[in-house]
Design a protein around this motif. Structure first.
Motif, mmCIF file in Angstrom:
data_model
loop_
_atom_site.group_PDB
_atom_site.id
_atom_site.type_symbol
_atom_site.label_atom_id
_atom_site.label_comp_id
_atom_site.label_asym_id
_atom_site.label_seq_id
_atom_site.Cartn_x
_atom_site.Cartn_y
_atom_site.Cartn_z
ATOM 1 N N UNK A 109 0.846 -1.196 0.000
ATOM 2 C CA UNK A 109 0.000 0.000 0.000
ATOM 3 C C UNK A 109 0.878 1.242 0.000
ATOM 4 N N UNK A 110 0.439 2.256 -0.742
ATOM 5 C CA UNK A 110 1.130 3.544 -0.679
ATOM 6 C C UNK A 110 0.858 4.190 0.665
ATOM 7 N N UNK A 111 1.752 5.041 1.100
ATOM 8 C CA UNK A 111 1.530 5.783 2.335
ATOM 9 C C UNK A 111 0.246 6.589 2.198
ATOM 10 N N UNK A 112 -0.544 6.600 3.260
ATOM 11 C CA UNK A 112 -1.785 7.368 3.240
ATOM 12 C C UNK A 112 -2.811 6.803 4.198
ATOM 13 N N UNK A 113 -3.998 7.364 4.152
ATOM 14 C CA UNK A 113 -5.103 6.963 5.019
ATOM 15 C C UNK A 113 -6.073 6.080 4.246
ATOM 16 N N UNK A 114 -6.642 5.086 4.961
ATOM 17 C CA UNK A 114 -7.528 4.105 4.341
ATOM 18 C C UNK A 114 -8.677 3.756 5.285
ATOM 19 N N UNK A 115 -9.726 3.148 4.718
ATOM 20 C CA UNK A 115 -10.881 2.682 5.478
ATOM 21 C C UNK A 115 -10.459 1.631 6.504
ATOM 22 N N UNK A 116 -10.863 1.815 7.753
ATOM 23 C CA UNK A 116 -10.611 0.835 8.798
ATOM 24 C C UNK A 116 -11.595 -0.324 8.657
ATOM 25 N N UNK A 117 -11.205 -1.500 9.087
ATOM 26 C CA UNK A 117 -12.110 -2.659 9.084
ATOM 27 C C UNK A 117 -12.915 -2.737 10.377
ATOM 28 N N UNK A 118 -12.616 -1.883 11.337
ATOM 29 C CA UNK A 118 -13.277 -1.974 12.641
ATOM 30 C C UNK A 118 -14.525 -1.121 12.780
ATOM 31 N N UNK A 119 -14.526 0.086 12.216
ATOM 32 C CA UNK A 119 -15.663 0.986 12.405
ATOM 33 C C UNK A 119 -15.608 2.082 11.364
ATOM 34 N N UNK A 120 -16.707 2.815 11.242
ATOM 35 C CA UNK A 120 -16.771 3.894 10.251
ATOM 36 C C UNK A 120 -16.205 5.207 10.768
ATOM 37 N N UNK A 121 -16.162 5.377 12.086
ATOM 38 C CA UNK A 121 -15.701 6.661 12.617
ATOM 39 C C UNK A 121 -14.198 6.679 12.892
#
Length: 160
Positions: A109-121
């Motif tokens: 994965x490139x450095x950055x922010x992604x969707x968590x698998x634990x929660x939406x917030x």
């Protein structure tokens, strides 16, 4: 009168059978809830006997037996269905994402922010292949992977 009724029954059966054509479900894309993925099954036409991911949610699965679909089974507590393993497992599942296509591993994965698998917030951050889990969104906001930031609503994460 009997001849007319018989003709009516024949025409009804012919027109009804033309409405129900067999569809190869693997080539037919159906709208699914986020995360149920391409492995999910909505009916058992052409499927071997067995257990499959339901398109209803990541927590449910169906049983196919001789072309018939049997009621959804439900994974208990915090478990989700994994269609590769053919059993309920702890998240993340390799075939079903509770919160849309989420990230639980930063390899490749490139450095950055992604969707968590634990929660939406919350979201995860990848830096040099290392995962920094559950970075919180500001209060009242949820992560939206399509815009790669926290927002008031998300098109990529569905609260279950």
């Amino acid at each position: 009168m009997t001849v007319l009724y018989g003709l009516y029954l024949i025409l009804t059966c012919v027109s009804a059978s033309s409405l129900y054509k067999r569809v190869d479900i693997d080539s037919y894309r159906t709208p699914t809830k986020w995360g149920t993925g391409p492995a999910c099954v909505i009916n058992c036409w052409g499927k071997e006997n067995g257990v499959y991911q339901s398109c209803d949610s990541c927590k449910t699965y169906i049983t196919c037996d001789r072309g018939r679909l049997y009621d959804n089974g439900t994974c208990y507590e915090d478990l989700v269905w994994d269609n590769n393993r053919k059993k309920c497992t702890f998240p993340p599942s390799s075939t079903c994402w509770m919160n849309g296509p989420c990230t639980y591993d930063c390899r490749d994965k490139r450095d950055g922010n992604y969707q968590s698998c634990r929660a939406c917030d919350v979201y995860v951050t990848c830096v040099s292949g290392k995962l920094y889990p559950d970075q919180p969104c500001p209060q009242g906001k949820v992560w939206d992977q399509s815009i790669r930031e926290c927002d008031l609503a998300s098109s990529t994460c569905i609260q279950n």
